[in-house]
Motif scaffolding. Structure first.
Motif, PDB file in Angstrom:
ATOM      1  N   THR A  17      22.323  -0.770   6.900  1.00  0.00           N
ATOM      2  CA  THR A  17      21.737  -1.418   8.083  1.00  0.00           C
ATOM      3  C   THR A  17      22.798  -2.131   8.905  1.00  0.00           C
ATOM      4  O   THR A  17      22.700  -2.195  10.139  1.00  0.00           O
ATOM      5  CB  THR A  17      20.656  -2.423   7.666  1.00  0.00           C
ATOM      6  OG1 THR A  17      21.229  -3.390   6.748  1.00  0.00           O
ATOM      7  CG2 THR A  17      19.487  -1.725   6.977  1.00  0.00           C
ATOM      8  N   SER A  18      23.807  -2.676   8.242  1.00  0.00           N
ATOM      9  CA  SER A  18      24.890  -3.357   8.966  1.00  0.00           C
ATOM     10  C   SER A  18      25.789  -2.351   9.674  1.00  0.00           C
ATOM     11  O   SER A  18      26.267  -2.598  10.788  1.00  0.00           O
ATOM     12  CB  SER A  18      25.715  -4.221   8.004  1.00  0.00           C
ATOM     13  OG  SER A  18      24.926  -5.265   7.483  1.00  0.00           O
ATOM     14  N   THR A  33      24.169  -1.643  12.915  1.00  0.00           N
ATOM     15  CA  THR A  33      23.862  -2.771  13.805  1.00  0.00           C
ATOM     16  C   THR A  33      24.888  -2.857  14.931  1.00  0.00           C
ATOM     17  O   THR A  33      26.098  -2.838  14.688  1.00  0.00           O
ATOM     18  CB  THR A  33      23.841  -4.090  13.017  1.00  0.00           C
ATOM     19  OG1 THR A  33      22.797  -4.038  12.042  1.00  0.00           O
ATOM     20  CG2 THR A  33      23.594  -5.278  13.943  1.00  0.00           C
ATOM     21  N   THR A  49      28.096   0.191  17.271  1.00  0.00           N
ATOM     22  CA  THR A  49      27.756  -0.134  15.890  1.00  0.00           C
ATOM     23  C   THR A  49      29.010  -0.503  15.111  1.00  0.00           C
ATOM     24  O   THR A  49      30.146  -0.204  15.510  1.00  0.00           O
ATOM     25  CB  THR A  49      27.083   1.056  15.192  1.00  0.00           C
ATOM     26  OG1 THR A  49      28.031   2.119  15.064  1.00  0.00           O
ATOM     27  CG2 THR A  49      25.857   1.533  15.975  1.00  0.00           C
ATOM     28  N   ARG A  57      22.828  -7.002   4.287  1.00  0.00           N
ATOM     29  CA  ARG A  57      21.940  -6.317   5.222  1.00  0.00           C
ATOM     30  C   ARG A  57      21.990  -6.955   6.619  1.00  0.00           C
ATOM     31  O   ARG A  57      22.092  -8.166   6.756  1.00  0.00           O
ATOM     32  CB  ARG A  57      20.488  -6.389   4.732  1.00  0.00           C
ATOM     33  CG  ARG A  57      20.196  -5.610   3.461  1.00  0.00           C
ATOM     34  CD  ARG A  57      18.772  -5.889   3.002  1.00  0.00           C
ATOM     35  NE  ARG A  57      18.399  -5.074   1.863  1.00  0.00           N
ATOM     36  CZ  ARG A  57      17.776  -3.900   1.948  1.00  0.00           C
ATOM     37  NH1 ARG A  57      17.446  -3.416   3.135  1.00  0.00           N
ATOM     38  NH2 ARG A  57      17.467  -3.227   0.867  1.00  0.00           N
ATOM     39  N   ASP A  58      21.828  -6.108   7.639  1.00  0.00           N
ATOM     40  CA  ASP A  58      21.596  -6.555   9.020  1.00  0.00           C
ATOM     41  C   ASP A  58      22.625  -7.567   9.506  1.00  0.00           C
ATOM     42  O   ASP A  58      22.302  -8.508  10.237  1.00  0.00           O
ATOM     43  CB  ASP A  58      20.183  -7.139   9.156  1.00  0.00           C
ATOM     44  CG  ASP A  58      19.099  -6.139   8.793  1.00  0.00           C
ATOM     45  OD1 ASP A  58      19.165  -5.007   9.296  1.00  0.00           O
ATOM     46  OD2 ASP A  58      18.208  -6.490   7.999  1.00  0.00           O
ATOM     47  N   GLU A 106      25.674  -8.604  11.862  1.00  0.00           N
ATOM     48  CA  GLU A 106      26.235  -8.210  13.156  1.00  0.00           C
ATOM     49  C   GLU A 106      27.704  -8.626  13.206  1.00  0.00           C
ATOM     50  O   GLU A 106      28.020  -9.808  13.024  1.00  0.00           O
ATOM     51  CB  GLU A 106      25.473  -8.864  14.304  1.00  0.00           C
ATOM     52  CG  GLU A 106      25.985  -8.461  15.681  1.00  0.00           C
ATOM     53  CD  GLU A 106      25.212  -9.116  16.813  1.00  0.00           C
ATOM     54  OE1 GLU A 106      25.839  -9.399  17.857  1.00  0.00           O
ATOM     55  OE2 GLU A 106      23.993  -9.336  16.654  1.00  0.00           O
ATOM     56  N   ASP A 158      23.169 -11.560   3.995  1.00  0.00           N
ATOM     57  CA  ASP A 158      22.248 -10.854   4.892  1.00  0.00           C
ATOM     58  C   ASP A 158      22.046 -11.631   6.197  1.00  0.00           C
ATOM     59  O   ASP A 158      21.905 -12.859   6.199  1.00  0.00           O
ATOM     60  CB  ASP A 158      20.893 -10.676   4.223  1.00  0.00           C
ATOM     61  CG  ASP A 158      20.954  -9.817   2.974  1.00  0.00           C
ATOM     62  OD1 ASP A 158      22.009  -9.202   2.735  1.00  0.00           O
ATOM     63  OD2 ASP A 158      19.956  -9.780   2.225  1.00  0.00           O
ATOM     64  N   GLY A 159      22.002 -10.880   7.290  1.00  0.00           N
ATOM     65  CA  GLY A 159      21.636 -11.463   8.572  1.00  0.00           C
ATOM     66  C   GLY A 159      22.687 -12.331   9.228  1.00  0.00           C
ATOM     67  O   GLY A 159      22.414 -12.950  10.271  1.00  0.00           O
ATOM     68  N   SER A 187      22.340 -15.485   7.227  1.00  0.00           N
ATOM     69  CA  SER A 187      21.996 -15.911   8.590  1.00  0.00           C
ATOM     70  C   SER A 187      22.944 -16.960   9.161  1.00  0.00           C
ATOM     71  O   SER A 187      22.607 -17.642  10.128  1.00  0.00           O
ATOM     72  CB  SER A 187      20.548 -16.431   8.641  1.00  0.00           C
ATOM     73  OG  SER A 187      19.653 -15.420   8.249  1.00  0.00           O
TER      74      SER A 187
END
Length: 448
Positions: free
Chosen positions: A300-301, A304, A312, A332-333, A335, A349-350, A367
């Motif tokens: 997923t990363s 992104t 990406t 995951r996810d 950016e 993640d995030g 996050s």
């Protein structure tokens, strides 16, 4: 009588500690300490890795020693009764909390409560072990030991002033203990360390294989019984007591010990795991997505897009605008902007890593945000923290700085070995001495 089978080893997880030394990793807010068992590590909680490591080696029943409402609830919400992990988990009763202030006292009282008679592997939840349980059990049986201590071989230079040493005979049975000796005392007690700087000595790793039935009988002696109702620790109290009375206490050398008790040790352990130095973690973790260099990047990363170039992460890696070095895990996810360089870093993640940021030997929580042109080395950044930075006012963090959950650092700060507690908003500061802890707004005002 206990219901465990003769050949079964059960696990006893000592999870009642408050995690004071590991702040701010163990802090959710300035006055709310999460259990050491819930320390985030390589995408999971530390106690989850520990449970899987023991299960992989045949342990199917666990007993968890907790302390207090928050500690117990946090762990139970994560582990439940073991259903997700393919094991069975029982928790200590709250009426024994008053005895759970010493690691050995907590163990002894709960051995009685759970009526255990066979073998138990006792281990703390704030460390990562690389060990072979079957080999440890073989040593335990061969020496007819009441307790077998997992030991780590260290040189005198590594030990001096930091670790306790066990004096052993030719069979590996413990004859005595030397508590954190200095270099001079080490050389006096162990002359071979003078002639051979590579010579190693046995240090206590904090993990014990015990004969529950025999240990329970010994614990009924008046002196030990009295101590167990006050404060009784494994390394400082119980083991010396047993050795002085001639009780067989064996040692068994394990591969590695990763102590999560403070930020430098935590970051070093993260780096070693991502570098593949822990054989057991190599088996438990998914295989690296790439081996040259060794790294993990969630799909997923890779897909992104960042909000600067609209490309990406996979595209940026292919074109060379993002450089991923060895020992990197990206959850995951995540950016990641252009111009980013990562090496020996774990990213939760995030998270967001903005353009041209550099992270080396660091850990970024879920996050969290790392601003553009930030230069971060040997640093822990907690979940939801914001390390803001700009090209004209870059942020620099180094030398084991630690940023707590939800804290916000404004662009332009330069911290070396500074700790920021959760949820603080910190303006641009420079010149704050190493080892400073910014706990409250008043602490920040001193340096504005």
């Amino acid at each position: 009588m206990g219901v465990e089978r003769d050949e079964e080893t059960v696990g006893i997880l000592l999870a009642g500690g408050r995690g004071e030394r590991a702040k701010p990793i163990t802090l959710k807010s300035s006055d709310y300490i999460r259990s050491k068992a819930l320390i985030p590590f390589a995408g999971r909680r530390l106690v989850e890795w520990m449970t899987d490591a023991c299960r992989e080696q045949g342990v199917r029943r666990f007993y968890v020693v907790t302390h207090g409402l928050e500690n117990r609830n946090q762990i139970k919400l994560l582990l439940g009764h073991g259903e997700r992990y393919g094991v069975d988990i029982t928790y200590s009763r709250s009426r024994f909390d008053r005895y759970n202030v010493g690691s050995a006292g907590a163990t002894l009282h709960n051995l009685e409560q759970w009526d255990l008679q066979g073998r138990a592997l006792v281990l703390p939840v704030d460390s990562l072990f690389d060990f072979d349980l079957a080999a440890m059990e073989a040593t335990h049986r061969a020496e007819a030991a009441v307790v077998t201590v997992a030991s780590v071989a260290r040189t005198a230079a590594e030990i001096a002033g930091k670790y306790g040493v066990m004096r052993t005979d030719e069979r590996g049975l413990v004859q005595g203990f030397v508590e954190k000796p200095g270099a001079g005392e080490l050389h006096s007690l162990f002359p071979r360390t003078i002639d051979d700087p590579t010579a190693t000595l046995a240090t206590n790793a904090g993990m014990y294989l015990v004969d529950c039935g025999r240990l329970r009988m010994l614990a009924r002696e008046p002196e030990l019984f009295r101590q167990s109702h006050q404060r009784l620790d494994w390394g400082g109290d119980l083991l010396p007591h047993l050795v002085e009375r001639g009780v067989p206490v064996a040692t068994h050398t394990i591969g590695r010990l990763g102590d999560m008790g403070n930020v430098p040790d935590y970051l070093q352990t993260v780096q070693l795991v991502l570098d593949g130095a822990y054989e057991q973690m190599n088996r438990l973790m998914a295989a690296p997505d790439r081996t040259g260099p060794r790294c993990w990047i969630h799909e997923t990363s890779l897909q992104t897009k960042d909000d600067v170039t609209g490309t990406t992460l996979a595209q940026k890696i292919e074109e060379g605008s993002v450089v991923i070095g060895a020992g990197v895990r990206i959850g995951r996810d995540v950016e990641i902007g252009p111009g980013v360089r990562l090496e020996h870093t774990d990213i939760g993640d995030g998270a967001e890593i903005r353009e041209h940021a550099t992270l080396v030997r660091s850990a970024v929580g879920e996050s969290a945000v790392v601003g553009s042109w930030a230069d971060i080395t040997d640093t822990y950044i907690g979940p939801m923290a914001q390390a803001l930075s700009e090209r004209v006012r870059p942020l620099r963090l180094e030398q084991f700085s630690a940023i707590g959950d939800g804290a916000v650092l404004w662009p332009g700060s330069r911290f070396c070995g500074v700790t920021v507690y959760p949820r603080l908003r910190v303006p641009a500061l420079a010149g704050v001495p190493a080892q400073t802890e910014l706990r409250h707004a008043d602490d920040i005002l001193r340096w504005v």
